[in-house]
Enzyme design. Structure first.
Site, PDB file in Angstrom:
ATOM      1  N   CYS A 274       1.247  43.674  42.150  1.00 59.86           N
ATOM      2  CA  CYS A 274       2.010  44.535  41.711  1.00 59.86           C
ATOM      3  C   CYS A 274       3.432  44.084  41.786  1.00 59.86           C
ATOM      4  CB  CYS A 274       2.410  45.584  43.092  1.00 59.86           C
ATOM      5  SG  CYS A 274       3.081  45.097  44.532  1.00 59.86           S
ATOM      6  N   HIS A 322       5.291  49.248  47.658  1.00 61.99           N
ATOM      7  CA  HIS A 322       4.423  48.396  46.443  1.00 61.99           C
ATOM      8  C   HIS A 322       5.495  48.924  45.103  1.00 61.99           C
ATOM      9  CE1 HIS A 322       0.246  48.851  44.233  1.00 61.99           C
ATOM     10  NE2 HIS A 322       1.238  49.839  43.850  1.00 61.99           N
ATOM     11  N   HIS A 334       0.145  49.800  37.040  1.00 61.39           N
ATOM     12  CA  HIS A 334       0.401  49.154  38.566  1.00 61.39           C
ATOM     13  C   HIS A 334      -1.446  48.240  39.165  1.00 61.39           C
ATOM     14  CE1 HIS A 334      -1.896  52.006  41.962  1.00 61.39           C
ATOM     15  NE2 HIS A 334      -2.101  52.372  40.794  1.00 61.39           N
TER      16      HIS A 334
END
Length: 361
Positions: A274, A322, A334
């Site tokens: 990510c 994240h 993402h």
């Protein structure tokens, strides 16, 4: 398969198929016709209630979240190791240069000693006293003073070079210890990542195909509910910020990676995690940002969710484990997790910690 699933299977196969008929003597019976086929036994997947799959989904989320946290730790250790390696290389260069300088100074001192030996070993001060020529005496006085200053300067330079070498060597030793500590941290984080991913994959492998399909459907539904609630809160009301020049380039790069796989620790070009995706997207726009989602959250400027513009980074979960890039229209690009590809999703489909802007002035 776990105990819960075996219980479901046992419950699903409790079917009674035998029929006993007691008839009085001499009673006639009609032909019953062909025997109907036995009722099909429902598959375990068909009998597993959604609440059990929700428990599986929750466990998977926790496993992949733990893997994400460990991935951030791995990336941070790797980034620090890169920095320390560069510092070690610079220290090695300084040590080499310092040693050359020290050797040069020692050669100068040796040359001065040899010259003194060739002139009979008398110091300049003694030769000056023994001189009978007044002009030579005066000239000699200047040379003595110059020689004294040069000698002091040589000694000072030599001491400074030796001290620099000691400092560089101590710094190099400290950097080496730090590098070794980060190597161990990377190894520990890697083991944790692999452990959590292996546990998640094992859990998923124990599901039947129908269960996996229903699990994915439950994931999509949960994400959609979260996104709908987030948009319904009016958080983006009036938000119509346009991307900056660099932000537009970052979005263009990130969205071009859609479909590529997630891979922990990866920074492209074939796969990303990510924060690898977001950091490389901004690097492509000419701006270096921190490598990990946690450092992106700590170091970049925070902005209100309602003031988001494309290119901003949305940090998720309380531990900042994240990150995704806002692309506008309430959506984010993402790299979700192992086993998933880079995708565009609802920006509110996960718990938002906050928003940061890499190119804030």
């Amino acid at each position: 398969m776990g105990t819960g699933k075996r219980g479901l299977i046992a419950a699903a196969v409790t079917v009674v198929c035998a029929v006993t008929v007691l008839a009085a003597p001499g009673t006639a019976f009609a032909d019953p016709g062909p025997t109907p086929p036995p009722a099909a036994t429902p598959s375990p997947a068909a009998t597993a209630p959604d609440k059990d799959l929700e428990a599986v989904r929750d466990k998977l989320d926790k496993l992949y979240r733990a893997a994400a946290v460990a991935t951030d730790e791995y990336n941070a250790a790797e980034e620090e190791a890169r920095r320390q390696s560069a510092e070690l290389a610079e220290l090695a260069r300084k040590i080499a240069e310092g040693q050359e300088e020290l050797n040069r100074l020692k050669n100068r001192a040796g040359a001065a000693a040899r010259a003194q030996y060739r002139t009979g070993g008398l110091p300049d001060e003694a030769k000056l006293v023994l001189s009978d020529d007044p002009r030579q005496f005066l000239d000699g006085t200047g040379r003595v003073l110059q020689g004294q200053r040069a000698t002091k300067g040589l000694i000072a330079e030599t001491n400074r070079a030796q001290q620099d070498l000691k400092t560089y060597a101590a710094d190099a030793s400290a950097r080496w210890k730090g590098l070794e500590a980060n190597r161990k941290a990377k190894e520990a984080a890697q083991k944790e990542i692999e452990k959590q991913i292996a546990a998640a994959e094992k859990l998923e492998s124990e599901l039947e195909r129908e269960e996996r399909e229903r699990l994915e459907r439950l994931e999509r539904e949960a994400a959609q509910r979260a996104q709908t609630a987030w948009l319904g809160s009016g958080v983006l009301k009036g938000a119509a910020g346009e991307a900056s020049g660099q932000g537009g380039k970052a979005v263009e790069f990130a969205t071009a990676q859609v479909g590529k796989p997630y891979q922990w620790g990866a920074e492209g070009p074939g796969a990303y995690d990510c924060s690898g995706l977001t950091s490389q997207a901004w690097a492509s726009a000419g701006l270096a940002i921190p490598r990990t989602s946690q450092q992106q959250w700590k170091q970049l400027r925070h902005v209100d969710v309602g003031d988001m513009r494309p290119g901003d980074l949305i940090i998720y979960f309380p531990d900042a484990s994240h990150v995704g890039m806002y692309v506008g229209d309430g959506k984010v690009v993402h790299a979700p997790r192992p086993g998933r590809a880079i995708t565009v999703a609802g920006a509110g489909s996960m718990p938002i910690l906050g928003v940061v802007r890499p190119d804030a002035t």
